[in-house]
Motif scaffolding. Structure first.
Motif, PDB file in Angstrom:
ATOM      1  N   ALA A   1     -15.573  -3.503 -10.851  1.00 60.74           N
ATOM      2  CA  ALA A   1     -14.331  -2.711 -10.840  1.00 60.74           C
ATOM      3  C   ALA A   1     -14.201  -1.899  -9.540  1.00 60.74           C
ATOM      4  N   ASN A   2     -15.325  -1.383  -9.059  1.00 67.04           N
ATOM      5  CA  ASN A   2     -15.298  -0.605  -7.803  1.00 67.04           C
ATOM      6  C   ASN A   2     -14.953  -1.507  -6.612  1.00 67.04           C
ATOM      7  N   TYR A   3     -15.618  -2.643  -6.534  1.00 65.26           N
ATOM      8  CA  TYR A   3     -15.408  -3.612  -5.441  1.00 65.26           C
ATOM      9  C   TYR A   3     -13.978  -4.172  -5.502  1.00 65.26           C
ATOM     10  N   ALA A   4     -13.510  -4.475  -6.724  1.00 67.78           N
ATOM     11  CA  ALA A   4     -12.146  -5.010  -6.886  1.00 67.78           C
ATOM     12  C   ALA A   4     -11.118  -3.986  -6.411  1.00 67.78           C
ATOM     13  N   ALA A   5     -11.354  -2.716  -6.734  1.00 65.22           N
ATOM     14  CA  ALA A   5     -10.415  -1.654  -6.324  1.00 65.22           C
ATOM     15  C   ALA A   5     -10.377  -1.543  -4.804  1.00 65.22           C
ATOM     16  N   ALA A   6     -11.541  -1.617  -4.184  1.00 65.75           N
ATOM     17  CA  ALA A   6     -11.597  -1.506  -2.717  1.00 65.75           C
ATOM     18  C   ALA A   6     -10.923  -2.712  -2.059  1.00 65.75           C
ATOM     19  N   LYS A   7     -11.231  -3.920  -2.558  1.00 68.14           N
ATOM     20  CA  LYS A   7     -10.702  -5.130  -1.922  1.00 68.14           C
ATOM     21  C   LYS A   7      -9.207  -5.298  -2.198  1.00 68.14           C
ATOM     22  N   ALA A   8      -8.732  -4.833  -3.376  1.00 64.86           N
ATOM     23  CA  ALA A   8      -7.289  -4.841  -3.644  1.00 64.86           C
ATOM     24  C   ALA A   8      -6.605  -3.807  -2.739  1.00 64.86           C
ATOM     25  N   GLY A   9      -7.259  -2.675  -2.551  1.00 63.63           N
ATOM     26  CA  GLY A   9      -6.728  -1.649  -1.650  1.00 63.63           C
ATOM     27  C   GLY A   9      -6.522  -2.211  -0.256  1.00 63.63           C
ATOM     28  N   LEU A  10      -7.450  -3.051   0.183  1.00 64.56           N
ATOM     29  CA  LEU A  10      -7.340  -3.649   1.525  1.00 64.56           C
ATOM     30  C   LEU A  10      -6.115  -4.561   1.644  1.00 64.56           C
ATOM     31  N   VAL A  11      -5.755  -5.229   0.541  1.00 66.01           N
ATOM     32  CA  VAL A  11      -4.587  -6.126   0.574  1.00 66.01           C
ATOM     33  C   VAL A  11      -3.316  -5.296   0.778  1.00 66.01           C
ATOM     34  N   GLY A  12      -3.179  -4.206   0.034  1.00 66.79           N
ATOM     35  CA  GLY A  12      -2.012  -3.330   0.200  1.00 66.79           C
ATOM     36  C   GLY A  12      -1.995  -2.684   1.570  1.00 66.79           C
ATOM     37  N   PHE A  13      -3.153  -2.245   2.005  1.00 64.13           N
ATOM     38  CA  PHE A  13      -3.275  -1.628   3.336  1.00 64.13           C
ATOM     39  C   PHE A  13      -2.849  -2.618   4.420  1.00 64.13           C
ATOM     40  N   THR A  14      -3.285  -3.876   4.266  1.00 64.39           N
ATOM     41  CA  THR A  14      -2.953  -4.927   5.241  1.00 64.39           C
ATOM     42  C   THR A  14      -1.441  -5.074   5.372  1.00 64.39           C
ATOM     43  N   LYS A  15      -0.739  -5.101   4.235  1.00 64.56           N
ATOM     44  CA  LYS A  15       0.718  -5.302   4.269  1.00 64.56           C
ATOM     45  C   LYS A  15       1.423  -4.101   4.890  1.00 64.56           C
ATOM     46  N   ALA A  16       0.996  -2.892   4.509  1.00 63.88           N
ATOM     47  CA  ALA A  16       1.658  -1.689   5.045  1.00 63.88           C
ATOM     48  C   ALA A  16       1.409  -1.570   6.547  1.00 63.88           C
ATOM     49  N   ALA A  17       0.168  -1.789   6.955  1.00 64.48           N
ATOM     50  CA  ALA A  17      -0.164  -1.683   8.379  1.00 64.48           C
ATOM     51  C   ALA A  17       0.557  -2.772   9.171  1.00 64.48           C
TER      52      ALA A  17
END
Ligand code: NAD
Length: 243
Positions: free
Chosen positions: A151-167
């Motif tokens: 759950a921790n790893y999934a949250a971090a890696k999902a966060g990266l997907v959103g971050f990628t799109k916004a950036a």
């Protein structure tokens, strides 16, 4: 983007996928900044780099506890620019949610999400002035689909997907592209820890019937660095596991 003489910074690149990317970019003629926690590169890796006539520098830093602005400056100053940043360093601390300690969550969120976020911020500030650059974030299919015990790893890696799109949306006007790669099960130290029972179970879910190899992820990073018209995307490299 033509890769010859471009400068590529790859975090956590002394082994596994990061090491394969360092070699692939060096073979393509890029200058590679390799990062790891040890004081020096291993003789074994140095020998491989030398046999490929790789042009590289080693920048030692434990990114979980480094001033990322300072690290970005040091890395930039090695060659006077960075054309491609690859946020690859990552860890997992797997446990079922109900048994997960705060430290397991904090360490994974820190290295897998906070470090890419603030390192990208520092490097993109500099890329903005060049009106050019590429960022590649190493996500995971676990960030797209979840996985029990992560759950921790999934949250971090999902966060990266959103971050990628916004950036990607913010940086596009300055000709800077931001993409992510979401590997499935790749044959590295990270997956070597899995028990045979878990590996067998995973293999049954992979249509291509094998784990992926680090160089197959590296080839995807090369493609994303070279293609000038792809941004904000997460490319899945998983042997068909999540199609
Ligand atoms: P790995 O464990 O073999 O390598 C991780 C790298 O990160 C190592 O070089 C390690 O030294 C470095 N690292 C760890 N902590 C660090 C720190 N504090 N500071 C600097 N460097 C640090 O893992 P890998 O399989 O090569 O994974 C690379 C990336 O790909 C990770 O982000 C991982 O989450 C992701 N990924 C891997 C897989 C897989 O199946 N192997 C699948 C999906 C995503």
């Amino acid at each position: 983007m033509e890769l010859k003489n471009k400068v590529v910074l790859i975090t956590g690149s002394t082994r596994g996928i990061g090491q394969a990317m360092a070699l692939a970019f060096a073979k393509a003629g890029a200058k590679v900044i390799i990062n790891g926690r040890h004081e020096q590169l291993s003789d074994e890796f140095k020998a491989i780099l030398d046999s490929e006539n790789a042009e590289y520098q080693y920048l030692s830093a434990d990114l979980a506890q480094t001033d990322l602005k300072e690290f970005a400056k040091k890395a930039w100053d090695l060659y006077g620019k960075i054309d491609v940043l690859i946020n690859n360093a990552g860890i997992n601390r797997d446990k079922m949610l109900i048994g997960m300690r705060e430290a397991d969550f904090d360490q994974v969120i820190n290295l897998d999400l906070r470090v890419p976020f603030f390192l990208t911020k520092a490097i993109i500030k500099k890329m903005n002035k060049e009106r050019s650059g590429v960022v590649i974030n190493m996500s995971s299919i676990v960030g797209l689909h979840g996985n029990a015990g992560q759950a921790n790893y999934a949250a971090a890696k999902a966060g990266l997907v959103g971050f990628t799109k916004a950036a990607a949306r913010e940086a596009a006007m300055r000709n800077i592209r931001v993409n992510a790669i979401a590997p499935g099960m790749i044959n590295t130290d990270m997956t070597a820890e899995l028990s045979d029972r878990v590996k067998k179970n995973i293999l049954e879910q992979i249509p291509l019937t094998r784990l992926g190899e680090a160089n197959e992820v590296a080839e995807t990073a090369i493609f994303l660095a070279q293609n000038d018209y792809i941004t904000g995307q997460t490319i899945v490299v998983d042997g068909g596991m999540t199609m």
